[in-house]
Design an enzyme around this catalytic site. Structure first.
Site, PDB file in Angstrom:
ATOM      1  N   THR A 155      49.043 -31.722   8.340  1.00 45.92           N
ATOM      2  CA  THR A 155      48.004 -30.838   7.800  1.00 45.92           C
ATOM      3  C   THR A 155      46.688 -31.135   8.501  1.00 45.92           C
ATOM      4  O   THR A 155      46.474 -32.241   8.982  1.00 45.92           O
ATOM      5  CB  THR A 155      47.890 -31.123   6.284  1.00 45.92           C
ATOM      6  N   VAL A 184      53.987 -24.317  -3.779  1.00 43.40           N
ATOM      7  CA  VAL A 184      52.540 -24.256  -3.563  1.00 43.40           C
ATOM      8  C   VAL A 184      52.003 -25.613  -3.118  1.00 43.40           C
ATOM      9  O   VAL A 184      52.239 -26.634  -3.765  1.00 43.40           O
ATOM     10  CB  VAL A 184      51.822 -23.784  -4.849  1.00 43.40           C
ATOM     11  N   SER A 185      51.303 -25.585  -1.999  1.00 46.36           N
ATOM     12  CA  SER A 185      50.678 -26.795  -1.449  1.00 46.36           C
ATOM     13  C   SER A 185      49.357 -27.094  -2.152  1.00 46.36           C
ATOM     14  O   SER A 185      48.736 -26.207  -2.730  1.00 46.36           O
ATOM     15  CB  SER A 185      50.422 -26.555   0.035  1.00 46.36           C
ATOM     16  N   THR A 204      45.121 -34.776   2.725  1.00 43.62           N
ATOM     17  CA  THR A 204      46.453 -34.566   3.266  1.00 43.62           C
ATOM     18  C   THR A 204      47.400 -35.528   2.548  1.00 43.62           C
ATOM     19  O   THR A 204      46.959 -36.450   1.877  1.00 43.62           O
ATOM     20  CB  THR A 204      46.492 -34.787   4.786  1.00 43.62           C
ATOM     21  N   GLY A 205      48.700 -35.295   2.704  1.00 46.39           N
ATOM     22  CA  GLY A 205      49.678 -36.150   2.023  1.00 46.39           C
ATOM     23  C   GLY A 205      50.627 -35.301   1.196  1.00 46.39           C
ATOM     24  O   GLY A 205      50.789 -34.106   1.452  1.00 46.39           O
ATOM     25  N   VAL A 206      51.232 -35.901   0.220  1.00 45.70           N
ATOM     26  CA  VAL A 206      52.195 -35.176  -0.619  1.00 45.70           C
ATOM     27  C   VAL A 206      51.406 -34.327  -1.634  1.00 45.70           C
ATOM     28  O   VAL A 206      50.720 -34.872  -2.508  1.00 45.70           O
ATOM     29  CB  VAL A 206      53.155 -36.152  -1.325  1.00 45.70           C
ATOM     30  N   GLY A 207      51.527 -33.013  -1.494  1.00 41.03           N
ATOM     31  CA  GLY A 207      50.725 -32.105  -2.305  1.00 41.03           C
ATOM     32  C   GLY A 207      50.858 -32.347  -3.795  1.00 41.03           C
ATOM     33  O   GLY A 207      49.876 -32.278  -4.543  1.00 41.03           O
TER      34      GLY A 207
HETATM   35  N1  ASP Z   1      49.446 -31.726   1.625  1.00 41.90           N
HETATM   36  C1  ASP Z   1      50.374 -30.883   2.319  1.00 41.90           C
HETATM   37  C2  ASP Z   1      51.312 -30.258   1.312  1.00 41.90           C
HETATM   38  O1  ASP Z   1      51.782 -30.941   0.433  1.00 41.90           O
HETATM   39  C3  ASP Z   1      51.196 -31.586   3.363  1.00 41.90           C
HETATM   40  C4  ASP Z   1      50.450 -32.578   4.197  1.00 41.90           C
HETATM   41  O2  ASP Z   1      49.285 -32.790   4.010  1.00 41.90           O
HETATM   42  O3  ASP Z   1      51.093 -33.169   5.056  1.00 41.90           O
HETATM   43  O4  ASP Z   1      51.605 -29.104   1.442  1.00 41.90           O
END
Ligand code: ASP
Length: 280
Positions: A155, A184-185, A204-207
């Protein structure tokens, strides 16, 4: 004037030093161009400029080169927040556009400011955004081989502070990869992207973890209530740790504090504040 950008977590190629170097070089070049742009533009214009460059770079999971959802389709999500007016706008799961951050920016002056799916696409077409296929051969091959698995990263985001002391934040993503269609992100929610007159944050990371922690809006609220950005982020990451959350943030305050923190040490980001800094 200050700017910070990120290219998400480094994952699919974590062991590939060439890709890592390419991402660092891309971030370095984009943050330098965006800092030059910021000299003559507002924070709001600059975050759109920077995130558009990141969306155009297939190394990152936003715009061109985005992750593919489990039904084989790419759906993009992006948002923008103007710290000065405290307006938030975004698109969720839009298909076939090149720059979801620009569609988000166009929505900033509308009454209805967060659109999803077909409605977002109709709005984009009505406003002159043409058909664009964001799939690259590499992402298609990863999808076919199911190598990406869940949790694809990359992201992008940007926070900028302009000469007038105004802040803005923008974030754009192709999502996790192989997710249930239309999941949904966080990137087009206030958990993933938030700014006011005091601070701006892009995540960023796990939405799902970022939404559970309400991360961006929580950190900005803490800064608004008197915390430094570093202490606001540290407290919020301690709370994230309570449920083993996976996330990273970049941020700037109106006082000029620039800060980055991540729960796992392989997020890529770069800032420009008189001097260029590139990290991962
Ligand atoms: N945050 C984003 C999502 O979960 C993915 C990411 O940041 O890598 O859609």
């Amino acid at each position: 004037m200050k700017i910070i950008i990120h290219g998400g977590f480094f994952s699919e190629s974590a062991t590939n030093q060439e890709t890592k170097k390419a991402k660092q070089e891309a971030l370095s070049s984009i943050v330098t161009r965006s800092y030059t742009f910021l000299q003559e533009h507002t924070a709001l214009e600059t975050v759109v400029f920077a995130v558009s460059l990141l969306e155009s770079d297939p190394l990152f999971n936003a715009g061109l080169g985005s992750q593919i959802q489990s039904d084989g389709k790419v759906r993009l999500s992006a948002s923008i927040m103007d710290g000065k007016t405290q307006r938030f706008s975004g698109v969720i799961n839009i298909e076939d556009v090149e720059h979801p951050v620009q569609v988000s920016s166009k929505l900033l002056n509308e009454d209805d400011r967060v659109l999803s799916g077909e409605g977002a696409l109709d709005f984009a077409r009505e406003n002159g955004f043409e058909y664009f296929d964001p799939v690259t051969a590499q992402r298609r091959a990863e999808y076919e081989a199911k190598r990406g698995g869940r949790g694809g990263k990359g992201t992008v985001g940007c926070v900028a502070l302009d000469r007038y002391g105004n802040l803005a934040a923008a974030t754009s993503t192709g999502g996790k990869g192989f997710e249930i269609p239309c999941r949904v992100s966080d990137s087009a929610t206030v958990a993933g992207n938030f700014a006011n007159q005091h601070a701006g944050i892009s995540c960023t990371g796990v939405g799902e973890d970022i939404v559970s922690a309400s991360l961006a809006s929580k950190i900005v609220t803490r800064v608004t209530d008197g915390f430094s950005l570093e202490s606001a982020a540290k407290k919020s990451f301690l709370e994230l740790k309570e449920f083993d959350g996976f996330a990273g943030i970049i941020g700037i305050t109106s006082a000029g504090e620039i800060y980055h923190q991540d729960s796992h040490s392989y997020m890529v980001w770069a800032s420009f504040d008189v001097n260029l800094q590139v990290f991962n």
